[in-house]
Motif scaffolding. Structure first.
Motif, PDB file in Angstrom:
ATOM      1  N   ILE A 124      14.732  -0.604 -14.508  1.00 32.30           N
ATOM      2  CA  ILE A 124      13.688   0.256 -15.035  1.00 32.30           C
ATOM      3  C   ILE A 124      14.546   1.252 -15.719  1.00 32.30           C
ATOM      4  N   LYS A 125      14.120   1.843 -17.074  1.00 35.43           N
ATOM      5  CA  LYS A 125      14.630   3.118 -17.521  1.00 35.43           C
ATOM      6  C   LYS A 125      13.710   4.137 -17.121  1.00 35.43           C
ATOM      7  N   THR A 126      14.047   5.429 -16.613  1.00 33.35           N
ATOM      8  CA  THR A 126      13.419   6.558 -16.328  1.00 33.35           C
ATOM      9  C   THR A 126      13.903   7.736 -16.368  1.00 33.35           C
ATOM     10  N   ASP A 127      12.972   8.782 -16.438  1.00 33.06           N
ATOM     11  CA  ASP A 127      13.579  10.060 -16.818  1.00 33.06           C
ATOM     12  C   ASP A 127      14.028  10.832 -15.147  1.00 33.06           C
ATOM     13  N   TYR A 128      13.904  10.004 -14.298  1.00 34.05           N
ATOM     14  CA  TYR A 128      14.145  10.387 -12.790  1.00 34.05           C
ATOM     15  C   TYR A 128      15.531  10.126 -12.597  1.00 34.05           C
ATOM     16  N   GLN A 129      16.272  11.178 -12.134  1.00 38.86           N
ATOM     17  CA  GLN A 129      17.867  11.259 -11.522  1.00 38.86           C
ATOM     18  C   GLN A 129      17.676  10.966 -10.119  1.00 38.86           C
ATOM     19  N   LEU A 130      18.010   9.902  -9.592  1.00 34.55           N
ATOM     20  CA  LEU A 130      18.130   9.575  -8.247  1.00 34.55           C
ATOM     21  C   LEU A 130      19.010  10.494  -7.516  1.00 34.55           C
ATOM     22  N   GLY A 131      18.663  10.911  -6.428  1.00 32.11           N
ATOM     23  CA  GLY A 131      19.801  11.681  -5.512  1.00 32.11           C
ATOM     24  C   GLY A 131      20.486  10.978  -4.730  1.00 32.11           C
ATOM     25  N   LYS A 132      21.225  11.473  -3.794  1.00 34.41           N
ATOM     26  CA  LYS A 132      22.071  10.871  -2.863  1.00 34.41           C
ATOM     27  C   LYS A 132      21.104  10.074  -1.746  1.00 34.41           C
ATOM     28  N   GLY A 133      21.339   8.696  -1.552  1.00 37.47           N
ATOM     29  CA  GLY A 133      20.829   7.881  -0.585  1.00 37.47           C
ATOM     30  C   GLY A 133      19.304   7.614  -1.130  1.00 37.47           C
ATOM     31  N   GLU A 134      19.050   7.958  -2.298  1.00 30.90           N
ATOM     32  CA  GLU A 134      17.570   7.791  -2.843  1.00 30.90           C
ATOM     33  C   GLU A 134      17.751   6.181  -3.337  1.00 30.90           C
ATOM     34  N   TYR A 135      16.412   5.646  -3.464  1.00 24.93           N
ATOM     35  CA  TYR A 135      16.353   4.254  -3.941  1.00 24.93           C
ATOM     36  C   TYR A 135      14.965   4.041  -4.466  1.00 24.93           C
ATOM     37  N   VAL A 136      14.729   3.111  -5.148  1.00 26.86           N
ATOM     38  CA  VAL A 136      13.215   2.821  -5.816  1.00 26.86           C
ATOM     39  C   VAL A 136      12.635   1.289  -5.057  1.00 26.86           C
ATOM     40  N   LEU A 137      11.381   1.292  -4.914  1.00 31.69           N
ATOM     41  CA  LEU A 137      10.783   0.223  -4.229  1.00 31.69           C
ATOM     42  C   LEU A 137       9.547  -0.023  -5.041  1.00 31.69           C
ATOM     43  N   GLN A 138       8.901  -1.098  -5.163  1.00 33.16           N
ATOM     44  CA  GLN A 138       7.543  -1.451  -5.780  1.00 33.16           C
ATOM     45  C   GLN A 138       6.593  -1.408  -4.478  1.00 33.16           C
ATOM     46  N   VAL A 139       5.460  -0.822  -4.463  1.00 31.72           N
ATOM     47  CA  VAL A 139       4.343  -0.763  -3.394  1.00 31.72           C
ATOM     48  C   VAL A 139       3.666  -1.833  -3.660  1.00 31.72           C
ATOM     49  N   GLU A 140       3.345  -2.788  -2.552  1.00 32.05           N
ATOM     50  CA  GLU A 140       2.619  -3.984  -2.740  1.00 32.05           C
ATOM     51  C   GLU A 140       1.241  -3.853  -1.791  1.00 32.05           C
ATOM     52  N   GLY A 141       0.405  -3.370  -2.053  1.00 32.27           N
ATOM     53  CA  GLY A 141      -1.141  -3.310  -1.067  1.00 32.27           C
ATOM     54  C   GLY A 141      -1.762  -1.735  -1.327  1.00 32.27           C
ATOM     55  N   LYS A 142      -2.960  -1.836  -0.741  1.00 31.68           N
ATOM     56  CA  LYS A 142      -3.882  -0.692  -1.083  1.00 31.68           C
ATOM     57  C   LYS A 142      -3.928   0.593   0.145  1.00 31.68           C
ATOM     58  N   SER A 143      -3.092   0.259   1.345  1.00 32.84           N
ATOM     59  CA  SER A 143      -3.377   1.210   2.458  1.00 32.84           C
ATOM     60  C   SER A 143      -2.907   2.605   2.368  1.00 32.84           C
ATOM     61  N   MET A 144      -2.189   2.897   1.199  1.00 30.96           N
ATOM     62  CA  MET A 144      -1.643   4.392   0.915  1.00 30.96           C
ATOM     63  C   MET A 144      -2.567   5.016  -0.009  1.00 30.96           C
ATOM     64  N   PRO A 151      -5.666   6.956  -1.968  1.00 30.20           N
ATOM     65  CA  PRO A 151      -5.488   7.110  -3.480  1.00 30.20           C
ATOM     66  C   PRO A 151      -4.262   7.762  -3.839  1.00 30.20           C
ATOM     67  N   VAL A 152      -3.546   8.318  -2.803  1.00 26.44           N
ATOM     68  CA  VAL A 152      -2.257   9.077  -2.911  1.00 26.44           C
ATOM     69  C   VAL A 152      -1.175   8.152  -3.681  1.00 26.44           C
ATOM     70  N   ILE A 153      -1.151   7.020  -3.116  1.00 28.47           N
ATOM     71  CA  ILE A 153      -0.081   6.003  -3.593  1.00 28.47           C
ATOM     72  C   ILE A 153      -0.701   4.640  -4.060  1.00 28.47           C
ATOM     73  N   PRO A 154      -1.022   4.461  -5.172  1.00 27.19           N
ATOM     74  CA  PRO A 154      -1.878   3.355  -5.597  1.00 27.19           C
ATOM     75  C   PRO A 154      -0.961   2.043  -5.504  1.00 27.19           C
ATOM     76  N   ASP A 155      -1.535   1.026  -5.571  1.00 27.86           N
ATOM     77  CA  ASP A 155      -1.045  -0.327  -5.401  1.00 27.86           C
ATOM     78  C   ASP A 155      -0.204  -0.609  -6.765  1.00 27.86           C
ATOM     79  N   GLY A 156       0.992  -1.202  -6.586  1.00 21.05           N
ATOM     80  CA  GLY A 156       1.974  -1.200  -7.623  1.00 21.05           C
ATOM     81  C   GLY A 156       2.842  -0.185  -8.120  1.00 21.05           C
ATOM     82  N   SER A 157       2.655   0.849  -7.314  1.00 15.99           N
ATOM     83  CA  SER A 157       3.622   2.381  -7.745  1.00 15.99           C
ATOM     84  C   SER A 157       4.726   1.990  -7.642  1.00 15.99           C
ATOM     85  N   LEU A 158       6.001   2.648  -8.292  1.00 11.91           N
ATOM     86  CA  LEU A 158       7.175   2.664  -7.615  1.00 11.91           C
ATOM     87  C   LEU A 158       7.398   4.124  -7.191  1.00 11.91           C
ATOM     88  N   VAL A 159       8.047   3.893  -6.209  1.00 15.54           N
ATOM     89  CA  VAL A 159       8.373   4.858  -5.278  1.00 15.54           C
ATOM     90  C   VAL A 159       9.676   5.156  -5.024  1.00 15.54           C
TER      91      VAL A 159
END
Length: 256
Positions: A147-167, A169-177
Motif C-alpha cells: 500500500i501507499k500511505t502517509d503513515y511512517q512505520l516506527g521500529k518494530g511496527e507492521y501492518v495487518l488486515q483485520v478479518e472479523g467483527k469482534s472489535m 465499532p472501534v476496529i471495523p472488519d477490513g481495517s488495516l491496523v
C-alpha cells in the motif's frame, strides 16, 4: 458553514432537543450547550455528522456494550488521545465502514470516492504482511500486498488486515491496523489491544483479567469489544506477539 443558530433553528423545526443531539454525536449535553450557547467551536468531524442529520441522510446506528465508556477511555489512553479525539476517530472510521458496506451492496447506487492525491503518500511502499482474525482464533493469511500511505512505520511496527467483527465499532472488519512487536514485559498492561498467538492461530483482542470461579485465581482472558462475541479463555499456551498502535485511514492499495 453551518452555524450554531442554524443548528438551533433546525432542532426547533424537527422537534428535537439538545440531549437528543448529544446522543447522536456521542458527546455530553454540556458539550452541545457549549457549541450552541457559548460559541465553542464544533469539531469538524462532529459538524459533518450534524450536517448529515440536518440533511436527512441515513443515520448510522450501532449497539454499544454496557461498559463502552470505560473501554473507550482505556483505548484513548492506549492511543495517546483525549476522549473527544477518540470519539471523533471512531465516528470517522465507523462512517467509512458504513459507506463501504453500502457500496458493496448490489442494489445500492453510489458515487466512488475520489482517490487520495499521490503527493500525500510516502514514497516507500508499506507491506500489509497478512490478516489477523477479529473473531475466533484462526490461522493467519500470509499473502502480503503493498500500500501507499502517509503513515511512517516506527521500529518494530507492521501492518495487518483485520478479518472479523469482534472489535467493532472501534476496529471495523477490513481495517488495516498498525501493530508493534512486543517482547518485554511478557504481558502488557490490562486493557491493551494485543495480537495473541497459540497453536490454534492468531487473533486481535483486548487483554483482560477475571477470576476463575473454580480456582478463585485471577486469569488473563482475551476480550472482544463487540458484545456479540465471547471471551477467549483461559489464555495459556500461547504468547502476546504484538500490541495495537493505530488504524490506517489514509492509504491506497498498490496494483502489481
Amino acid at each position: 458553514m453551518t452555524s450554531a443558530e442554524d443548528i438551533k433553528a433546525w432542532l426547533k423545526r424537527v422537534g428535537k432537543n439538545r440531549e437528543w443531539l448529544a446522543e447522536k454525536t456521542l458527546v455530553s449535553k454540556g458539550t452541545v450547550n457549549g457549541w450552541l450557547s457559548t460559541g465553542k467551536p464544533i469539531p469538524s468531524a462532529k459538524l459533518a455528522l450534524i450536517e448529515k442529520l440536518m440533511s436527512g441522510e441515513e443515520e448510522i446506528e450501532f449497539e454499544l456494550p454496557p461498559d463502552f465508556e470505560k473501554q473507550l477511555r482505556a483505548m484513548a489512553d492506549e492511543m495517546h488521545k483525549n476522549l473527544e479525539d477518540m470519539v471523533s476517530h471512531i465516528l470517522q472510521v465507523t462512517a467509512r465502514a458504513h459507506q463501504k458496506r453500502k457500496a458493496e451492496a448490489p442494489s445500492q447506487q453510489f458515487t466512488p470516492v475520489e482517490p487520495l492525491p499521490a503527493a500525500s503518500f510516502l514514497d516507500q511502499p508499506v507491506p500489509v504482511i497478512g490478516n489477523i482474525a477479529a473473531g475466533a482464533l484462526t490461522p493467519g493469511d500470509n499473502i502480503p500486498y503493498q500500500i501507499k500511505t502517509d503513515y511512517q512505520l516506527g521500529k518494530g511496527e507492521y501492518v495487518l488486515q483485520v478479518e472479523g467483527k469482534s472489535m467493532e465499532p472501534v476496529i471495523p472488519d477490513g481495517s488495516l491496523v498498525v501493530m508493534r512487536k512486543h517482547t518485554i514485559p511478557p504481558i502488557p498492561k490490562v486493557g491493551t489491544i494485543v495480537e495473541y498467538n497459540d497453536e490454534r492461530g492468531v487473533t486481535l483482542k483486548k487483554l483482560g483479567r477475571k477470576k476463575n470461579p473454580e480456582t478463585g485465581k485471577m486469569e488473563y482472558v482475551l476480550h472482544p469489544l463487540n458484545p456479540d462475541f465471547g471471551d477467549i479463555e483461559p489464555m495459556d499456551g500461547g504468547k502476546i506477539s504484538a500490541v495495537f498502535v493505530n488504524i490506517l485511514t489514509n492509504y491506497e492499495k498498490m496494483t502489481s
